[in-house]
Motif scaffolding. Structure first.
Motif, PDB file in Angstrom:
ATOM      1  N   GLU A 154      -3.382  31.372 -28.198  1.00 58.34           N
ATOM      2  CA  GLU A 154      -3.684  30.001 -27.845  1.00 58.34           C
ATOM      3  C   GLU A 154      -4.514  29.379 -28.955  1.00 58.34           C
ATOM      4  O   GLU A 154      -5.198  30.076 -29.703  1.00 58.34           O
ATOM      5  CB  GLU A 154      -4.463  29.936 -26.535  1.00 58.34           C
ATOM      6  N   PRO A 155      -4.483  28.042 -29.086  1.00 59.22           N
ATOM      7  CA  PRO A 155      -5.337  27.406 -30.083  1.00 59.22           C
ATOM      8  C   PRO A 155      -6.796  27.756 -29.837  1.00 59.22           C
ATOM      9  O   PRO A 155      -7.267  27.781 -28.702  1.00 59.22           O
ATOM     10  CB  PRO A 155      -5.074  25.904 -29.858  1.00 59.22           C
ATOM     11  N   ALA A 156      -7.494  28.028 -30.900  1.00 57.83           N
ATOM     12  CA  ALA A 156      -8.898  28.446 -30.755  1.00 57.83           C
ATOM     13  C   ALA A 156      -9.745  27.295 -30.257  1.00 57.83           C
ATOM     14  O   ALA A 156      -9.695  26.190 -30.783  1.00 57.83           O
ATOM     15  CB  ALA A 156      -9.430  28.946 -32.092  1.00 57.83           C
ATOM     16  N   ALA A 157     -10.489  27.537 -29.190  1.00 59.55           N
ATOM     17  CA  ALA A 157     -11.417  26.532 -28.661  1.00 59.55           C
ATOM     18  C   ALA A 157     -12.735  26.660 -29.403  1.00 59.55           C
ATOM     19  O   ALA A 157     -13.058  27.685 -29.998  1.00 59.55           O
ATOM     20  CB  ALA A 157     -11.624  26.724 -27.169  1.00 59.55           C
ATOM     21  N   ALA A 158     -13.498  25.603 -29.359  1.00 61.83           N
ATOM     22  CA  ALA A 158     -14.832  25.677 -29.936  1.00 61.83           C
ATOM     23  C   ALA A 158     -15.614  26.766 -29.228  1.00 61.83           C
ATOM     24  O   ALA A 158     -15.541  26.902 -28.008  1.00 61.83           O
ATOM     25  CB  ALA A 158     -15.541  24.335 -29.793  1.00 61.83           C
ATOM     26  N   PRO A 159     -16.322  27.605 -29.966  1.00 60.65           N
ATOM     27  CA  PRO A 159     -16.993  28.750 -29.345  1.00 60.65           C
ATOM     28  C   PRO A 159     -18.078  28.325 -28.384  1.00 60.65           C
ATOM     29  O   PRO A 159     -18.815  27.377 -28.629  1.00 60.65           O
ATOM     30  CB  PRO A 159     -17.578  29.505 -30.549  1.00 60.65           C
ATOM     31  N   ALA A 160     -18.145  29.040 -27.263  1.00 59.07           N
ATOM     32  CA  ALA A 160     -19.236  28.827 -26.315  1.00 59.07           C
ATOM     33  C   ALA A 160     -20.492  29.472 -26.873  1.00 59.07           C
ATOM     34  O   ALA A 160     -20.439  30.316 -27.765  1.00 59.07           O
ATOM     35  CB  ALA A 160     -18.876  29.437 -24.958  1.00 59.07           C
ATOM     36  N   PRO A 161     -21.637  29.083 -26.348  1.00 56.16           N
ATOM     37  CA  PRO A 161     -22.869  29.751 -26.777  1.00 56.16           C
ATOM     38  C   PRO A 161     -22.791  31.244 -26.499  1.00 56.16           C
ATOM     39  O   PRO A 161     -22.075  31.685 -25.602  1.00 56.16           O
ATOM     40  CB  PRO A 161     -23.943  29.073 -25.911  1.00 56.16           C
ATOM     41  N   ALA A 162     -23.513  32.036 -27.266  1.00 55.65           N
ATOM     42  CA  ALA A 162     -23.478  33.483 -27.090  1.00 55.65           C
ATOM     43  C   ALA A 162     -23.880  33.862 -25.681  1.00 55.65           C
ATOM     44  O   ALA A 162     -24.785  33.286 -25.097  1.00 55.65           O
ATOM     45  CB  ALA A 162     -24.419  34.152 -28.095  1.00 55.65           C
ATOM     46  N   ALA A 163     -23.184  34.875 -25.117  1.00 61.19           N
ATOM     47  CA  ALA A 163     -23.437  35.261 -23.734  1.00 61.19           C
ATOM     48  C   ALA A 163     -24.773  35.997 -23.578  1.00 61.19           C
ATOM     49  O   ALA A 163     -25.346  36.013 -22.507  1.00 61.19           O
ATOM     50  CB  ALA A 163     -22.303  36.143 -23.222  1.00 61.19           C
ATOM     51  N   HIS A 164     -25.245  36.593 -24.645  1.00 62.37           N
ATOM     52  CA  HIS A 164     -26.529  37.298 -24.549  1.00 62.37           C
ATOM     53  C   HIS A 164     -27.668  36.283 -24.479  1.00 62.37           C
ATOM     54  O   HIS A 164     -27.783  35.398 -25.317  1.00 62.37           O
ATOM     55  CB  HIS A 164     -26.724  38.202 -25.766  1.00 62.37           C
ATOM     56  N   VAL A 165     -28.485  36.390 -23.468  1.00 59.11           N
ATOM     57  CA  VAL A 165     -29.602  35.460 -23.296  1.00 59.11           C
ATOM     58  C   VAL A 165     -30.900  36.260 -23.384  1.00 59.11           C
ATOM     59  O   VAL A 165     -31.234  37.029 -22.490  1.00 59.11           O
ATOM     60  CB  VAL A 165     -29.516  34.739 -21.934  1.00 59.11           C
ATOM     61  N   PRO A 166     -31.643  36.122 -24.476  1.00 56.77           N
ATOM     62  CA  PRO A 166     -32.824  36.959 -24.668  1.00 56.77           C
ATOM     63  C   PRO A 166     -33.999  36.597 -23.791  1.00 56.77           C
ATOM     64  O   PRO A 166     -34.850  37.415 -23.520  1.00 56.77           O
ATOM     65  CB  PRO A 166     -33.167  36.727 -26.151  1.00 56.77           C
ATOM     66  N   ARG A 167     -34.077  35.328 -23.344  1.00 56.83           N
ATOM     67  CA  ARG A 167     -35.238  34.924 -22.552  1.00 56.83           C
ATOM     68  C   ARG A 167     -35.250  35.617 -21.195  1.00 56.83           C
ATOM     69  O   ARG A 167     -34.222  35.769 -20.557  1.00 56.83           O
ATOM     70  CB  ARG A 167     -35.237  33.399 -22.387  1.00 56.83           C
ATOM     71  N   ASP A 168     -36.429  36.009 -20.751  1.00 56.52           N
ATOM     72  CA  ASP A 168     -36.558  36.717 -19.488  1.00 56.52           C
ATOM     73  C   ASP A 168     -36.618  35.737 -18.327  1.00 56.52           C
ATOM     74  O   ASP A 168     -36.934  34.563 -18.487  1.00 56.52           O
ATOM     75  CB  ASP A 168     -37.832  37.584 -19.493  1.00 56.52           C
ATOM     76  N   GLY A 169     -36.321  36.236 -17.151  1.00 63.75           N
ATOM     77  CA  GLY A 169     -36.484  35.452 -15.944  1.00 63.75           C
ATOM     78  C   GLY A 169     -35.290  34.586 -15.627  1.00 63.75           C
ATOM     79  O   GLY A 169     -34.294  34.547 -16.351  1.00 63.75           O
ATOM     80  N   ALA A 170     -35.400  33.882 -14.502  1.00 62.35           N
ATOM     81  CA  ALA A 170     -34.325  33.032 -14.021  1.00 62.35           C
ATOM     82  C   ALA A 170     -34.796  31.586 -14.000  1.00 62.35           C
ATOM     83  O   ALA A 170     -35.929  31.289 -13.613  1.00 62.35           O
ATOM     84  CB  ALA A 170     -33.888  33.466 -12.624  1.00 62.35           C
ATOM     85  N   ALA A 171     -33.916  30.680 -14.413  1.00 60.62           N
ATOM     86  CA  ALA A 171     -34.222  29.257 -14.307  1.00 60.62           C
ATOM     87  C   ALA A 171     -34.019  28.772 -12.884  1.00 60.62           C
ATOM     88  O   ALA A 171     -34.698  27.846 -12.420  1.00 60.62           O
ATOM     89  CB  ALA A 171     -33.349  28.458 -15.267  1.00 60.62           C
TER      90      ALA A 171
END
Length: 332
Positions: free
Chosen positions: A3-20
């Motif tokens: 498929e045509p390449a979509a613009a990349p999403a932000p990296a799935a790894h989230v270094p910040r701790d806790g939940a928003a």
């Protein structure tokens, strides 16, 4: 298969701790016994772009309204930025931007004057820098040229942009967006997606409710799927797509020798074979599935010219269908 390449999403790894945003056993039952949200345990990691999916009536908007303190839950708890809601609404909401169920605008005021009113209602906003904030928000959503026009003359897409500008008047730790691209043309949708990526790169957690599955795939790092008030699953977008891939096990081979490929794959136990043009697809067995390397070797050994080989790319739509057994209701 490609498929045509979509613009990349932000990296799935989230270094910040806790939940928003986090809920535990969150339940909402309306008068008459209607159960809108049933014991929801949801966790939105800080720094993520979180897609919230579900068909019409699944409980998404009710969940958002409880999280923002607009309605109280029947039972369970919800925390936003580490504080219980709705008890901490006055302390928490100035750090949250929200666009829920479409923007509420003063039609007789211009776009700029609407934002000025919204900013003036924020007790934390410095009036000395109000004009600069309003101008920056208009610029960020592409409404500078229409800033003097009455809001009642705005198109649906322009109203969506103005509502998003209101949510961005102040730096936000959490941005909650309910169908943010509703009414936008394709160019406008791309611009909003780019804006979401920029906000995430700046450290803002974005909670995005949408019926556009490709939108979730393009911009989100994480997602959750609801149906009939219950949470079906949550995780990274890649993990959810992987559920669909493992569920269907679909193999795809690109070759000019489709007839020979079908014969060899059938001998190897691949079922539900379909040949179209120069592509053959088939279903790998659930148990004792042949190794993909062995399948490829069998094809090559039989003289089949293989140009591409592998599992079909699983999409978030595949995951949704696998989880719910139904197509996605675009009215959701």
């Amino acid at each position: 298969m490609e498929e045509p390449a979509a613009a990349p999403a932000p990296a799935a790894h989230v270094p910040r701790d806790g939940a928003a945003l986090e809920t535990r056993g969150l339940t909402k039952r309306y008068r008459g016994g209607q159960l809108a949200v049933d014991r929801l345990d949801l966790r939105v990691p800080r720094g993520s772009v979180f897609g919230f999916l579900g068909p019409n009536g699944s409980g998404k908007t009710t969940t958002i309204r409880m999280a923002m303190g607009l309605i109280e839950p029947t039972s369970g708890t919800v925390e936003v930025l580490g504080a219980p809601m709705p008890r901490s609404a006055r302390r928490v909401l100035p750090r949250v931007g929200a666009l829920i169920e479409g923007p509420a605008l003063y039609g007789f005021l211009s776009g700029r004057d609407n934002l000025t009113r919204f900013d003036a209602a924020d007790p934390t906003a410095d009036p000395r820098t109000r004009a600069a904030r309003v101008g920056a928000a208009l610029d960020r959503v592409g409404l500078v040229a229409a800033a003097g026009k009455k809001a009642r003359a705005y198109s649906l897409g322009m109203k969506q942009r103005l509502g998003l500008a209101a949510a961005l008047l102040q730096p936000r730790e959490l941005l909650v967006l309910d169908e943010p691209t509703n009414g936008l043309d394709p160019q406008g949708m791309r611009e909003i997606r780019t804006l979401v990526r920029e906000l995430a790169a700046d450290g803002t957690t974005v909670f995005l409710s949408s019926h556009l599955l490709d939108e979730i795939e393009q911009v989100c790092t994480h997602a959750a799927v609801m149906a009939q008030g219950r949470l079906l699953t949550q995780g990274t977008v890649a993990e959810l797509a992987g559920l669909a891939a493992s569920a269907r096990g679909r193999l795809a081979v690109t070759t000019p020798d489709t007839a020979d490929a079908v014969r060899v794959l059938k001998e190897q136990g691949v079922t539900d074979l379909v040949a179209a043009f120069d592509r053959v697809t088939g279903e790998l067995p659930d148990r004792d599935a042949p190794d993909l390397a062995d399948l490829n070797a069998a094809l090559v050994g039989a003289g089949v010219r293989v140009r591409a080989f592998g599992r079909e790319r699983a999409s978030l739509e595949d995951a949704f269908v696998a989880l719910t057994g139904e197509g996605f209701d675009v009215a959701g």
